[in-house]
Design a protein around this motif. Structure first.
Motif, PDB file in Angstrom:
ATOM      1  N   SER A  34     -69.794  99.979 -95.704  1.00  0.00           N
ATOM      2  CA  SER A  34     -70.541 100.490 -94.543  1.00  0.00           C
ATOM      3  C   SER A  34     -69.948 101.773 -93.986  1.00  0.00           C
ATOM      4  O   SER A  34     -70.678 102.713 -93.724  1.00  0.00           O
ATOM      5  N   PHE A  35     -68.633 101.784 -93.765  1.00  0.00           N
ATOM      6  CA  PHE A  35     -68.081 102.995 -93.158  1.00  0.00           C
ATOM      7  C   PHE A  35     -66.896 103.567 -93.929  1.00  0.00           C
ATOM      8  O   PHE A  35     -65.939 104.051 -93.366  1.00  0.00           O
ATOM      9  N   GLY A  36     -67.027 103.478 -95.250  1.00  0.00           N
ATOM     10  CA  GLY A  36     -65.951 103.986 -96.097  1.00  0.00           C
ATOM     11  C   GLY A  36     -65.893 105.488 -96.201  1.00  0.00           C
ATOM     12  O   GLY A  36     -64.861 106.049 -96.551  1.00  0.00           O
ATOM     13  N   GLY A  37     -66.992 106.157 -95.926  1.00  0.00           N
ATOM     14  CA  GLY A  37     -66.992 107.628 -96.001  1.00  0.00           C
ATOM     15  C   GLY A  37     -67.852 108.150 -97.130  1.00  0.00           C
ATOM     16  O   GLY A  37     -68.991 107.701 -97.293  1.00  0.00           O
TER      17      GLY A  37
ATOM     18  N   ILE B 192     -69.968 108.833-100.186  1.00  0.00           N
ATOM     19  CA  ILE B 192     -70.721 107.801-100.912  1.00  0.00           C
ATOM     20  C   ILE B 192     -70.206 107.553-102.340  1.00  0.00           C
ATOM     21  O   ILE B 192     -70.138 106.403-102.792  1.00  0.00           O
ATOM     22  N   GLU B 193     -69.814 108.616-103.028  1.00  0.00           N
ATOM     23  CA  GLU B 193     -69.328 108.445-104.409  1.00  0.00           C
ATOM     24  C   GLU B 193     -67.966 107.752-104.436  1.00  0.00           C
ATOM     25  O   GLU B 193     -67.688 106.943-105.310  1.00  0.00           O
ATOM     26  N   ARG B 194     -67.146 108.095-103.459  1.00  0.00           N
ATOM     27  CA  ARG B 194     -65.825 107.450-103.389  1.00  0.00           C
ATOM     28  C   ARG B 194     -65.977 105.968-103.059  1.00  0.00           C
ATOM     29  O   ARG B 194     -65.282 105.127-103.629  1.00  0.00           O
ATOM     30  N   VAL B 195     -66.898 105.680-102.119  1.00  0.00           N
ATOM     31  CA  VAL B 195     -67.090 104.285-101.694  1.00  0.00           C
ATOM     32  C   VAL B 195     -67.462 103.413-102.886  1.00  0.00           C
ATOM     33  O   VAL B 195     -67.014 102.262-102.981  1.00  0.00           O
ATOM     34  N   LYS B 196     -68.237 103.963-103.801  1.00  0.00           N
ATOM     35  CA  LYS B 196     -68.619 103.189-104.995  1.00  0.00           C
ATOM     36  C   LYS B 196     -67.374 102.783-105.786  1.00  0.00           C
ATOM     37  O   LYS B 196     -67.278 101.653-106.279  1.00  0.00           O
ATOM     38  N   ARG B 197     -66.436 103.704-105.903  1.00  0.00           N
ATOM     39  CA  ARG B 197     -65.202 103.396-106.657  1.00  0.00           C
ATOM     40  C   ARG B 197     -64.330 102.401-105.890  1.00  0.00           C
ATOM     41  O   ARG B 197     -63.747 101.496-106.475  1.00  0.00           O
TER      42      ARG B 197
ATOM     43  N   ASN C 168     -62.973 106.330 -94.137  1.00  0.00           N
ATOM     44  CA  ASN C 168     -62.915 106.382 -92.673  1.00  0.00           C
ATOM     45  C   ASN C 168     -62.326 105.063 -92.175  1.00  0.00           C
ATOM     46  O   ASN C 168     -62.503 104.026 -92.802  1.00  0.00           O
ATOM     47  N   PHE C 169     -61.681 105.080 -91.054  1.00  0.00           N
ATOM     48  CA  PHE C 169     -61.084 103.883 -90.436  1.00  0.00           C
ATOM     49  C   PHE C 169     -60.135 103.147 -91.391  1.00  0.00           C
ATOM     50  O   PHE C 169     -60.115 101.924 -91.442  1.00  0.00           O
ATOM     51  N   SER C 170     -59.372 103.920 -92.186  1.00  0.00           N
ATOM     52  CA  SER C 170     -58.491 103.271 -93.160  1.00  0.00           C
ATOM     53  C   SER C 170     -57.463 102.371 -92.470  1.00  0.00           C
ATOM     54  O   SER C 170     -57.067 101.341 -93.008  1.00  0.00           O
ATOM     55  N   GLU C 171     -57.067 102.759 -91.230  1.00  0.00           N
ATOM     56  CA  GLU C 171     -56.062 101.954 -90.515  1.00  0.00           C
ATOM     57  C   GLU C 171     -56.615 100.576 -90.138  1.00  0.00           C
ATOM     58  O   GLU C 171     -55.859  99.632 -89.925  1.00  0.00           O
TER      59      GLU C 171
END
Lengths: 223, 220
Positions: free
Chosen positions: A135-138, A140-145, B155-158
């Motif tokens: 949801s909030f990983g940043g 989009i391509e990185r989140v898939k990995r 984002n929000f890695s912490e």
């Protein structure tokens, strides 16, 4: 939804699974023997154990999809992983709800840190983290990995979590499956039927969810 | 290349002392909290000492791992690191070993205050306690570095690190508590050797997974 079920095979599969589900409910309610001491509470196993099977199967699919995503570099496998993670979490939630419902009248408490349920809870928590990353990983391509990696390590951790929880409290071993082995013969066949029907429901849900995610992906790419 | 990277990690820490010092101060604060919440009751504390010790290490390791990666986020140093023509799995291995060294150093300092503030006797077999502790540290860091590596640039890695790390590391915490209980109570090795096997399995599985996956998760 309309376009997915315009395909005759999908429509036939939906009707077939729908009929099987209705049959399963009828079969569990009226054709399975009552177990002494447990009465209606025992019937929850025909839902609880197949849900657990489907949930763990789904998380296994997430791991395979994660590996395939890294090998093939194809977004299709990311969609499979996401769909399987979502459906797996639905079924695992069902396990965590039905387990304590059964446990309350049988064990006298809703939760006693039974190893399989504890492993399920830990896996559920890992997958909550998985969805948070999604949801909030940043980017989009990185989140898939990231998601593919979490799917892989989550499933790799399952046997160790199970083993350690099992030996952590060896006195707590009264699990549904252990109980089932002691039950009359009339229970096994309806239980296996329920297991197969749940697997078919899972296959239908997975195919439909992958289809929806692919459409969503196309829409995002076209914007 | 592994030793060059390890040297870099140790050199940065030697200059700033950021990771070990922040872990140490945080650890001492946790000991204070334990002392207040248990009323320093000998019965409560001695029964739960191994668990308390590993809870403290769990929290502290999250902080340490976050610090290990955060200084490389500044000026996008991590992007420069992964653009170097090296196997990225080695970056994982160097961070894993350096993280274990920092955690062990911090523990070596905090172990005496932990036992003394909680009015407990120091472990009679101190060498055995430390040896098993290092093994557990390797397991904790193998998971922590992998999780941090995955979500470091998210984002929000912490927030994401502890949410993913705590459930994943739960078998390590169970095993660590059992091993430390066994060592502190001076029970036979056979009674807790199973837990050593669990720790070894985690080290092998996560080290291999980390070495393999780090190449993919650090892609630009």
């Amino acid at each position: 939804m309309v376009t997915f079920f315009k395909n005759k095979n999908n429509m036939f599969f939906l009707i077939f699974v729908g009929i099987l589900l209705l049959f399963n409910i009828y079969n569990i309610s009226f054709n399975t023997p009552m177990v002494p001491d447990q009465h209606w509470a025992q019937k929850i196993f025909y839902v609880h154990v197949p849900s657990a099977w489907v949930g763990f199967l789904s998380y296994f699919v997430v791991m395979i999809a994660g590996i395939m995503f890294f090998v093939k570099r194809n977004d299709y496998w990311d969609n499979v992983g996401l769909a399987a993670a979502e459906i797996g979490t639905i079924f695992i939630s069902l396990v965590l709800i039905t387990g304590p419902i059964w446990a309350t009248p049988i064990w006298g408490k809703p939760w006693i840190w039974e190893p399989r349920l504890t492993t399920t809870l830990i896996l559920f928590l890992i997958y909550i983290g998985y969805f948070m990353v999604r949801s909030f990983g940043g980017h989009i391509e990185r989140v898939k990995r990231y998601a593919a990696s979490i799917g892989i390590i989550a499933f790799l951790d399952v046997p160790i979590i199970f083993l350690s929880v099992q030996f952590w409290a060896p006195e707590i071993q009264s699990h549904p499956q252990v109980e089932m082995a002691k039950q009359p013969a009339g229970i096994l066949i309806p239980f296996l039927i329920s297991l197969c029907i749940f697997t078919l429901v899972y296959i239908l849900m997975l195919r439909y969810r992958i289809y929806v995610i692919q459409i969503k992906d196309k829409l995002i790419k076209n914007v | 290349m592994f030793f060059i990277l390890l040297k870099k990690e140790l050199f940065i820490e030697f200059r700033s002392r950021e990771v070990v010092l922040s872990m140490l101060i945080f650890g001492l604060s946790i000991i204070l909290a334990f002392a207040f919440t248990s009323n320093v009751s000998k019965v409560i504390v001695s029964n739960n000492a191994p668990g308390m010790f590993w809870i403290m290490i769990l929290f502290v390791s999250v902080l340490g791992v976050h610090r290990t990666f955060s200084y490389e986020k500044n000026f996008d140093a991590f992007s420069m690191l992964i653009s170097a023509p090296i196997d990225r799995g080695i970056i994982y291995l160097s961070k894993w070993i350096s993280g274990t060294i920092f955690l062990t150093l911090m523990q070596l300092v905090i172990i005496v205050p932990f036992f003394k503030f909680l009015l407990l006797d120091l472990p009679s077999n101190f060498i055995l306690f430390i040896s098993t502790m290092i093994l557990v540290n390797l397991a904790i860091m193998s998971v922590a570095i992998l999780v941090s590596g995955i979500v470091m640039r998210a984002n929000f890695s912490e927030v994401l690190v502890p949410i993913l790390f705590f459930p994943l590391v739960s078998p390590v915490i169970i095993a660590a508590t059992k091993i430390s209980s066994g060592v502190l109570a001076e029970t036979a090795y056979q009674l807790w050797q199973f837990w050593l096997l669990i720790i070894m399995s985690i080290i092998v599985i996560f080290a291999l997974a980390g070495y393999t996956l780090f190449d993919f998760i650090t892609e630009e």
